[in-house]
Enzyme design. Sequence first.
Site, PDB file in Angstrom:
ATOM      1  CG  ASP A 116     -93.337 -19.613  15.504  1.00  0.00           C
ATOM      2  OD1 ASP A 116     -94.434 -19.704  15.168  1.00  0.00           O
ATOM      3  OD2 ASP A 116     -92.758 -20.190  15.798  1.00  0.00           O
ATOM      4  CE  LYS A 175     -92.678 -23.805  18.103  1.00  0.00           C
ATOM      5  NZ  LYS A 175     -93.163 -22.454  18.230  1.00  0.00           N
TER       6      LYS A 175
END
Length: 283
Positions: free
Chosen positions: A112, A75
């Site tokens: 997210d 990420k």
Amino acid sequence: MDEQRQAAVPGAIAAVLGWPVAHSLSPKLHGFWLREQNLDGSYLGLPVAPDAFEAGVRGLVATGFRGVNVTVPHKLAALQIADAVDAAAQAIGAVNTLVFGDDGRILGRNTDAYGFLNNLTDAGVDVAAGPAMIIGAGGAARAAVHALLSAGCPRLYLTNRTPEKAVGLREGMADDRIHVLPFNTLNSLPDDIVLLGNTTSLGMAGKGTLDVTLTGLPSDAWVHDIVYVPLETPLLRAARRLGLRTVDGLGMLLHQAVPAFEAFFGRQVTVSDALRNHVLGRE
Ligand code: ATR
């Protein structure tokens, strides 16, 4: 042909990149939507080692992939490779979705926070109705905190085993609605919170459990766990037994995939019970 059909890209290919990736549920859930939408696209799970990440992504851009989702441990590398990032990725400091433009440019997004928020609102939580308390200060906590503050949470209590990390998160977000509390607050929770959310891995199968005393919570409080293996964590079980309302973590995974699917395949999709049951292998 309606507008959505025209927007869909025939034969589009996308993937999730992880190391390892075999456990990822993303191919299953994107595959469900591809079939539901009757699209001929594909969504793959590709194991990519950390030192192959950049070359791997550039190769996928060159071969015409529409984009990728990235999971552990990519990420931060995804943030670095992006030519531009959206506001959520900027605030959270991580990217979970790379969208490849026709000109080869790579847009980094973080869905997210969107997934975290939509999972809660779908369940009926009004995050603007009162203070929330978040446990943890890692990447998942940053997404949760960003989501809650963006959606109008009036006060956010943050607690973490390592307090310096919670203080660092507060300083990074630069928002005076965040109040860092000592970790032992978990045994005497604030009595005004509408939502208690765990973003640590505690409660996951094979990990330790979270030591929290829930009895001080208002009877109409919600308890949320980002962990979804098991679906009902010890925290959620304890909350349910006290008559508190609970939201499990699977919905976050399902909801964070919605904007990615739309970006890759050009169709709007929704999180349904059928999707949830498919991902749980309950059909
Ligand atoms: P993620 O990106 O998934 O949030 P992470 O950045 O490794 O993962 O963060 C993990 C979180 O779980 C942290 O808040 C961590 O607390 P520390 O900052 O003190 O390490 C928390 N965590 C993990 N194991 C824990 C444990 N045994 N007790 C308390 N907190 C724990």
